[in-house]
Scaffold this motif. Structure first.
Motif, PDB file in Angstrom:
ATOM      1  N   LYS A  45     -85.893  20.265 -55.718  1.00 20.34           N
ATOM      2  CA  LYS A  45     -86.013  20.435 -57.175  1.00 20.34           C
ATOM      3  C   LYS A  45     -84.711  20.148 -57.919  1.00 20.34           C
ATOM      4  CE  LYS A  45     -87.494  24.695 -57.308  1.00 20.34           C
ATOM      5  NZ  LYS A  45     -87.835  24.975 -55.906  1.00 20.34           N
ATOM      6  N   THR A  46     -83.642  20.786 -57.446  1.00 19.30           N
ATOM      7  CA  THR A  46     -82.386  20.709 -58.205  1.00 19.30           C
ATOM      8  C   THR A  46     -81.825  19.292 -58.211  1.00 19.30           C
ATOM      9  OG1 THR A  46     -81.873  23.019 -57.788  1.00 19.30           O
ATOM     10  CG2 THR A  46     -80.026  21.596 -58.355  1.00 19.30           C
TER      11      THR A  46
ATOM     12  N   THR B 208     -84.126  17.055 -60.367  1.00 22.18           N
ATOM     13  CA  THR B 208     -83.970  17.356 -61.793  1.00 22.18           C
ATOM     14  C   THR B 208     -82.666  16.780 -62.333  1.00 22.18           C
ATOM     15  OG1 THR B 208     -85.152  19.435 -61.427  1.00 22.18           O
ATOM     16  CG2 THR B 208     -84.025  19.213 -63.520  1.00 22.18           C
TER      17      THR B 208
ATOM     18  N   LEU C 121     -80.694  22.531 -65.428  1.00 25.38           N
ATOM     19  CA  LEU C 121     -80.550  22.242 -63.998  1.00 25.38           C
ATOM     20  C   LEU C 121     -80.343  23.524 -63.193  1.00 25.38           C
ATOM     21  CD1 LEU C 121     -78.007  19.263 -64.280  1.00 25.38           C
ATOM     22  CD2 LEU C 121     -80.501  19.214 -64.572  1.00 25.38           C
ATOM     23  N   GLY C 122     -80.814  23.506 -61.954  1.00 23.60           N
ATOM     24  CA  GLY C 122     -80.636  24.653 -61.062  1.00 23.60           C
ATOM     25  C   GLY C 122     -79.401  24.545 -60.197  1.00 23.60           C
TER      26      GLY C 122
ATOM     27  N   GLU D 135     -86.562  22.409 -64.043  1.00 20.70           N
ATOM     28  CA  GLU D 135     -87.060  22.766 -62.727  1.00 20.70           C
ATOM     29  C   GLU D 135     -88.253  23.693 -62.917  1.00 20.70           C
ATOM     30  OE1 GLU D 135     -84.456  24.120 -59.680  1.00 20.70           O
ATOM     31  OE2 GLU D 135     -82.825  22.837 -60.347  1.00 20.70           O
TER      32      GLU D 135
ATOM     33  N   ASP E 154     -89.969  26.334 -61.163  1.00 22.04           N
ATOM     34  CA  ASP E 154     -89.650  27.184 -60.012  1.00 22.04           C
ATOM     35  C   ASP E 154     -90.873  27.971 -59.559  1.00 22.04           C
ATOM     36  OD1 ASP E 154     -88.428  28.660 -58.094  1.00 22.04           O
ATOM     37  OD2 ASP E 154     -87.011  29.672 -59.414  1.00 22.04           O
TER      38      ASP E 154
ATOM     39  N   ASN F  49     -85.810  11.989 -53.393  1.00 25.82           N
ATOM     40  CA  ASN F  49     -85.557  12.612 -54.702  1.00 25.82           C
ATOM     41  C   ASN F  49     -85.218  11.556 -55.757  1.00 25.82           C
ATOM     42  OD1 ASN F  49     -85.873  15.140 -53.503  1.00 25.82           O
ATOM     43  ND2 ASN F  49     -83.684  15.378 -53.108  1.00 25.82           N
TER      44      ASN F  49
END
Length: 450
Positions: free
Chosen positions: A123-124, A127, A145-146, A167, A169, A278
Motif C-alpha cells: 500500500k505505502t 500510494t 502516505l503511510g 491508502e 487501510d 507496485n
C-alpha cells in the motif's frame, strides 16, 4: 463534519504515520493543530517545526485554549489509543466531535476525485509512487502516505485539492469509510487476524471495499485475486502487464502492455519484483486517469522510494546495509527475493524484530520459513505495540522453529557487537517496531568500522 466550521484540530496519537499526514493537511488548510503522542519521534519533531504543539503526557491539563471550545474543535483519534485515555474521555464526555482518522479521511476525500490503494502489502509504496506520478505530472493532487517519501521527505504531498490519493487501510476495516473513483487491491494475504479472527473474514472485507467504488469507477486487482476488476501482473496476460524486463546498473527497465497498446522505455530504481508490481499498478491508474506516457516515464525514473521500504543505508562494493519495514512473512519473502536478485553471490545477515504477539502466533511457521532463507539470522524480542503478552509466544519459541543453524536471539544492546561478529556483506534490518530507531546507530557503527 464541516471543515469550514472547524478552527482547531486536536489529535490523540498525532505521531502515527497516518495521523501526522492528516495533521499536515489541517496545518496546510490554516487550522490550529495540537495533540498528544506517547513518544517523541522524528515525525513529532517535524510537526513541531510546522508550529504544531505536541505533548507526551496524557493529562487533561495539556488541553488548553483554543481547544477548550467544543463548537470549533474537531478531535481525531487513532484506534491504537487505549479506551481509558484521559484526554480522549474528556473530549467524549464534553460534547466534542470525536472522530476516527479513517472517518475524517473519508470526509476529506468524498468531494474529490479519489484514488485509493488497498491490499495487505504494498500500500505505502504504491500510494507514494502514484502520488509522485500525479504530482510530477502537474495534477492538482493531495496525497496522504503511510510512510515518509524520499522525494518529499514527508508523508503528505500537496499540489491542490481536485484529486486525492490515499491508502485504504484494512486494519479495523478503516477502508470502508472511503468511496473512491478508482481503487486497486494489491494483495489479500491473511493479516490482522486479531481483528478479523480468520482469513475468510478479511477477504469478505476486501469484497465489501470493492463495492464502495463510485458508479462508473474503476477497480484494479492483482492478477490471481478472487475479485473482478481490471487485472495487472508481471510478464503475464493481464490487462496491464510489465514486459521485456531488464536489470541495468541495479535498475529495472521495461515496457508496459495496456489493454490498447504497449508503452515503452520505463525505468524504475527500486529493487524487487514486489516493487515492480507496485510501480505497474501506479502506472496503470495514472494511464486510466489520463496522464501521457512520456510524463509518466520521466516521473517514474525520478522516484526514490519510501523510508524503511528497502532503504539503502550503506551501499559500497564491500558492504550493503538495507532497512525494511517488512513485518509479515510474505513481505520478508519479497525482501529476500529482491536481495538475492541484486546480490546473488553475497552472504546476507537478516536482523528481525517480530511485531505483535498475535501476528507472531498466527504466522509462526511462515515467519520461520521466510527467515530460514537468509544466511545468518539475528532475532530480537517481539515488539508488543498495542498488545499485552500472550503466554508461550515469544522470540525464543519462534527461534526454535527456524531451520537454520546460523541463528541467534539477542537483545537490542547486543545488536552492534553481533553484527560486527558476522562476515556478511549484506545486512538487513527488518520489522515494523522500534528497530527503525536503531538504524542510525548501526549505520554509524558500520561506517566507522569500514
Amino acid at each position: 463534519m464541516n471543515i469550514n466550521n472547524i478552527h482547531n484540530v486536536y489529535f490523540i496519537g498525532i505521531g502515527g504515520i497516518g495521523m501526522s499526514a492528516l495533521a499536515r493537511y489541517f496545518v496546510a488548510n490554516g487550522k490550529i493543530v495540537a495533540g498528544y503522542d506517547k513518544t517523541k519521534t522524528d515525525i513529532t519533531e517535524a510537526l513541531v517545526d510546522l508550529g504544531v504543539k505536541v505533548h507526551f503526557e496524557d493529562s487533561v491539563n495539556n488541553i488548553t485554549a483554543p481547544f477548550l471550545n467544543a463548537e470549533t474543535t474537531l478531535v481525531i483519534y487513532t484506534p491504537a489509543v487505549p479506551k481509558d485515555h484521559k484526554e480522549l474521555n474528556f473530549f467524549k464526555n464534553n460534547n466534542y466531535e470525536v472522530l476516527k482518522r479513517s472517518t475524517v479521511l473519508g470526509e476529506i476525500t468524498k468531494n474529490t476525485f479519489c484514488l485509493a490503494v488497498a491490499g495487505t502489502h504494498g500500500k505505502t509504496t504504491t500510494t507514494s509512487i502514484l502520488g509522485h506520478l500525479l504530482y510530477q505530472s502537474n495534477v492538482e493532487v493531495t496525497a496522504f502516505l503511510g510512510g515518509i517519501s524520499e522525494n518529499y521527505n514527508s508523508n503528505f504531498i500537496l499540489n491542490g485539492t481536485k484529486v486525492t490519493v490515499v491508502e485504504a487501510d484494512e486494519f479495523d476495516r478503516s477502508f470502508l469509510t472511503l468511496s473512491p473513483d478508482m481503487a486497486c487491491i494489491t494483495s489479500m494475504d491473511a493479516d490482522h487476524l486479531d481483528i478479523y479472527g480468520e482469513a475468510d473474514e478479511l477477504k469478505k472485507s476486501f469484497v465489501e471495499f470493492s463495492k464502495k467504488i463510485k458508479p462508473n469507477g474503476k477497480l484494479f486487482v492483482k492478477s490471481g485475486l478472487p475479485i473482478k476488476g481490471i487485472t495487472y501482473g508481471i510478464e503475464d496476460d493481464s490487462d496491464y502487464s510489465v514486459q521485456n524486463i531488464k536489470i541495468i546498473n541495479g535498475s529495472y527497465e521495461f515496457d508496459v502492455k495496456t489493454p490498447t497498446q504497449t508503452l515503452h522505455n520505463f525505468k524504475f530504481n527500486l529493487p524487487g519484483r514486489h516493487n515492480l508490481s507496485n510501480a505497474l499498478i501506479a502506472l496503470a491508474m495514472s494511464v486510466e486517469y489520463g496522464i501521457p506516457q512520456q510524463q509518466l516515464a520521466t516521473a517514474l525514473a525520478s522516484y526514490k522510494g519510501v523510508k524503511r521500504r528497502f532503504t539503502y543505508q550503506i551501499k559500497t562494493e564491500d558492504l550493503v546495509f538495507i532497512d525494511d519495514y517488512a513485518h509479515h512473512p510474505e513481505e520478508i519473502n519479497a525482501v529476500h527475493q529482491a536481495v538475492r536478485e541484486m546480490y546473488p553471490n553475497k552472504k546476507v545477515l537478516a536482523i528481525f524484530q517480530p511485531h505483535l504477539f498475535s501476528r507472531t502466533r498466527d504466522f509462526a511457521d511462515d515467519f520461520a520459513k521466510s527467515l530460514s532463507q537468509f544466511d545468518d539470522i539475528l532475532l530480537l524480542d517481539i515488539y508488543p505495540a498495542r498488545e499485552l503478552p500472550i503466554s508461550g509466544i515469544n522470540s525464543e519459541w519462534l527461534l526454535t522453529k527456524i531451520k537454520n543453524n546460523n541463528k541467534k536471539l539477542i537483545q537490542k544492546s547486543e545488536l552492534i557487537s553481533s553484527i560486527k561478529q558476522s562476515n556478511a556483506q549484506v545486512i538487513l534490518t527488518i520489522g515494523a517496531g522500534d528497530i527503525g530507531e536503531e538504524v542510525k546507530h548501526i549505520k554509524q557503527a558500520l561506517s566507522v568500522a569500514s
